[in-house]
Scaffold this motif. Structure first.
Motif, short mmCIF file in Angstrom:
data_model
loop_
_atom_site.label_atom_id
_atom_site.label_comp_id
_atom_site.label_asym_id
_atom_site.label_seq_id
_atom_site.Cartn_x
_atom_site.Cartn_y
_atom_site.Cartn_z
N LEU A 1 -5.32 -19.42 -25.83
CA LEU A 1 -6.71 -19.39 -25.37
C LEU A 1 -7.02 -18.11 -24.60
N VAL A 2 -6.07 -17.64 -23.81
CA VAL A 2 -6.25 -16.37 -23.09
C VAL A 2 -6.34 -15.22 -24.09
N ALA A 3 -5.47 -15.20 -25.08
CA ALA A 3 -5.48 -14.14 -26.09
C ALA A 3 -6.78 -14.12 -26.89
N LYS A 4 -7.37 -15.29 -27.09
CA LYS A 4 -8.64 -15.37 -27.82
C LYS A 4 -9.83 -15.02 -26.93
N GLY A 5 -9.59 -14.81 -25.65
CA GLY A 5 -10.66 -14.46 -24.73
C GLY A 5 -11.47 -15.64 -24.23
N ARG A 6 -10.95 -16.84 -24.39
CA ARG A 6 -11.67 -18.05 -23.96
C ARG A 6 -11.36 -18.45 -22.53
N LEU A 7 -10.19 -18.04 -22.04
CA LEU A 7 -9.78 -18.33 -20.66
C LEU A 7 -9.33 -17.06 -19.97
N THR A 8 -9.42 -17.08 -18.65
CA THR A 8 -8.76 -16.05 -17.84
C THR A 8 -7.70 -16.75 -17.01
N VAL A 9 -6.70 -16.00 -16.63
CA VAL A 9 -5.64 -16.55 -15.78
C VAL A 9 -5.45 -15.63 -14.60
N VAL B 1 -12.45 -20.88 -17.50
CA VAL B 1 -13.14 -20.58 -18.75
C VAL B 1 -14.00 -19.34 -18.55
N VAL B 2 -14.01 -18.47 -19.56
CA VAL B 2 -14.79 -17.23 -19.49
C VAL B 2 -16.25 -17.55 -19.72
#
Length: 71
Positions: free
Chosen positions: A39-47, A70-71
């Motif tokens: 999900l991070v790689a897809k740009g949907r989440l930040t960590v 969530v972005v």
């Protein structure tokens, strides 16, 4: 839990620690980390991986200091 399910869970809460997501999803930690990374790689989440301590004992488990949003 699906990727969309994880994303919706975090969206409902605003931001969640890795520990909170793991407890809510019931997924094994290694499986959950893989899905969150996707999900991070897809740009949907930040960590945000906070370093140090949360303010006191300096013995916090690192999974409490890894925050997803969530972005």
């Amino acid at each position: 839990m699906t990727l969309t399910g994880i994303q919706n869970l975090i969206s409902e809460q605003g931001a969640m620690s890795l520990q909170d997501i793991q407890q809510a999803s019931g997924l094994p930690l290694d499986v959950l980390r893989e899905r969150l990374a996707r999900l991070v790689a897809k740009g949907r989440l930040t960590v945000e991986k906070r370093t140090g301590t949360c303010g006191g004992c300096s013995q916090c488990d690192p999974i409490w200091l890894e925050i997803y949003q969530v972005v």
